[in-house]
Design a protein around this motif. Structure first.
Motif, mmCIF file in Angstrom:
data_model
loop_
_atom_site.group_PDB
_atom_site.id
_atom_site.type_symbol
_atom_site.label_atom_id
_atom_site.label_comp_id
_atom_site.label_asym_id
_atom_site.label_seq_id
_atom_site.Cartn_x
_atom_site.Cartn_y
_atom_site.Cartn_z
ATOM 1 N N TRP A 53 32.815 43.778 55.298
ATOM 2 C CA TRP A 53 33.496 42.714 56.025
ATOM 3 C C TRP A 53 33.925 43.134 57.425
ATOM 4 C CZ3 TRP A 53 32.687 38.105 54.358
ATOM 5 C CH2 TRP A 53 32.427 37.895 53.002
ATOM 6 N N GLN A 54 33.802 44.415 57.736
ATOM 7 C CA GLN A 54 34.068 44.840 59.105
ATOM 8 C C GLN A 54 32.889 44.515 60.024
ATOM 9 O OE1 GLN A 54 35.402 46.980 56.403
ATOM 10 N NE2 GLN A 54 37.037 45.588 57.023
ATOM 11 N N GLN A 55 31.729 44.257 59.426
ATOM 12 C CA GLN A 55 30.538 43.935 60.202
ATOM 13 C C GLN A 55 29.975 42.552 59.889
ATOM 14 O OE1 GLN A 55 27.644 47.077 59.693
ATOM 15 N NE2 GLN A 55 29.052 48.689 60.341
ATOM 16 N N ALA B 284 30.903 38.378 59.386
ATOM 17 C CA ALA B 284 31.896 37.330 59.612
ATOM 18 C C ALA B 284 31.839 36.243 58.551
ATOM 19 C CB ALA B 284 31.707 36.707 60.996
ATOM 20 N N THR C 241 34.410 33.210 54.792
ATOM 21 C CA THR C 241 34.535 33.676 56.166
ATOM 22 C C THR C 241 35.767 34.556 56.325
ATOM 23 O OG1 THR C 241 35.765 31.664 56.754
ATOM 24 C CG2 THR C 241 33.392 31.652 57.138
ATOM 25 N N VAL C 242 35.682 35.484 57.256
ATOM 26 C CA VAL C 242 36.816 36.353 57.562
ATOM 27 C C VAL C 242 37.819 35.572 58.410
ATOM 28 C CG1 VAL C 242 37.568 38.447 58.760
ATOM 29 C CG2 VAL C 242 35.423 38.441 57.454
ATOM 30 N N THR D 118 41.311 36.975 58.544
ATOM 31 C CA THR D 118 42.211 38.035 58.998
ATOM 32 C C THR D 118 41.483 39.363 58.842
ATOM 33 O OG1 THR D 118 44.127 36.769 58.218
ATOM 34 C CG2 THR D 118 44.485 39.093 58.750
ATOM 35 N N PRO D 119 40.960 39.923 59.922
ATOM 36 C CA PRO D 119 40.174 41.154 59.807
ATOM 37 C C PRO D 119 40.947 42.326 59.220
ATOM 38 C CG PRO D 119 39.836 40.119 61.945
ATOM 39 C CD PRO D 119 40.971 39.397 61.295
ATOM 40 N N ARG D 120 42.257 42.381 59.480
ATOM 41 C CA ARG D 120 43.028 43.525 59.002
ATOM 42 C C ARG D 120 44.496 43.130 58.857
ATOM 43 N NH1 ARG D 120 42.608 49.272 59.313
ATOM 44 N NH2 ARG D 120 44.646 50.303 59.455
ATOM 45 N N THR E 197 41.379 42.830 54.107
ATOM 46 C CA THR E 197 40.739 41.780 54.892
ATOM 47 C C THR E 197 40.964 40.443 54.201
ATOM 48 O OG1 THR E 197 39.029 43.308 55.659
ATOM 49 C CG2 THR E 197 38.557 40.951 55.854
ATOM 50 N N GLN F 27 40.598 47.408 52.082
ATOM 51 C CA GLN F 27 39.659 48.237 52.842
ATOM 52 C C GLN F 27 39.670 49.656 52.276
ATOM 53 O OE1 GLN F 27 40.481 47.793 57.055
ATOM 54 N NE2 GLN F 27 40.298 45.569 56.975
#
Length: 280
Positions: free
Chosen positions: A187-189, A191, A209-210, A212-214, A227, A251
């Motif tokens: 999920w870091q790469q 969306a 869909t993402v 909140t990335p972090r 995530t 993560q």
């Protein structure tokens, strides 16, 4: 994912039971479109319309014998839902290497006084891409006791006695297998992902869909960096707009699902990880 309240009046009883079943699926399976109330019809089903499928999943971050435990609240009632997830040894199923995922759901007091739920789900998902091979629902909800064994196939096939064929597009995942599939995504790469998902009754186009990335979360099981994913379900191009779900995946090395926030037409709930056994 879910269960919630019963009443004295028969109409309200039915409405709350439908909500309970839907919530069970959402919470346990992490899928916005779980509708397990109602009986399964025997025989083949027509294939769903094509939707965007995903390429094969990377190596699974989870391990055989992993056990995850959760506690859920609904409205102002805390710790009234218990849920467990398990990933069993991957072995051949119907001629294909497959994972055997399991989920259990129970209601607890005081909710259990008005709605008794002891449900069990099994998913046999292909080892390569977690596409659904077979989905089983064993529902024990008060006076209702049902067992459904559903074989997902793209074409007609001979089946064991007691098994119902569900004809789906190649690559369709069942709702429980789909939750584990989401753990394989980087999920870091990535969306957004989309996949056809069978919830035991219908096939939905599910889009994740993402949002909140972090974020740093503190829950019963400890502190996690996670995530936030928005889970949306569509059928015939129309979104289930009155259902809102955010799934939080840690993560960490196992990509552990640690928290689910959900809003339904009947209220809102939250379920969080309480204990994790990583397996071997």
């Amino acid at each position: 994912l879910t269960g919630i309240q019963l009443l004295i009046a028969r109409t309200l009883n039915s409405a709350w039971r439908n909500l309970a079943v839907a919530n069970v699926s959402i919470i346990i399976l992490g899928c916005a479109a779980a509708l397990f109330a109602g009986h399964q019809q025997k025989g083949s089903r027509k294939p769903a319309k094509p939707v965007a499928a995903l390429p094969s999943a990377p190596a699974a971050p989870f391990h055989a014998a992993e056990k995850l435990s959760y506690s859920g609240q609904w409205l102002s009632l805390k710790d009234v839902i218990g849920a467990q997830l398990g990933a069993n040894d991957d072995r051949a199923f119907n001629g294909h290497p497959a994972w055997h995922f399991q989920a259990q759901l129970q209601t607890k007091n005081p909710l259990r006084y008005v709605l008794q739920v002891d449900d069990h789900f099994d998913s046999y998902s292909a080892h390569s891409d977690l596409a659904g091979e077979q989905f089983e629902m064993h529902l024990n909800e008060g006076a209702k006791n049902e067992n459904h064994i559903l074989r997902l196939t793209p074409s007609q096939a001979a089946l064991p006695p007691g098994t119902v064929q569900v004809q789906v597009l190649h690559g369709t995942r069942d709702a429980l297998g789909f939750l584990y599939y989401l753990r394989t995504v980087n999920w870091q790469q990535t969306a957004e992902v989309r996949s056809p998902v069978f919830d035991g009754r219908k096939v939905y186009d599910v889009r994740v869909t993402v949002v909140t990335p972090r974020s740093d979360l503190t829950i019963a099981a400890g502190k996690f960096t996670a995530t936030g994913l928005n889970v949306r379900a569509f059928i015939n191009g129309k979104e289930l707009a009155d259902t809102k779900i955010t799934l939080w995946i840690a993560q960490d090395a196992a990509h552990t699902p640690v928290l689910i926030d959900l809003t339904l037409p009947f209220g809102s709930g939250r379920i969080e990880l309480t204990q994790a056994n990583p397996g071997r």
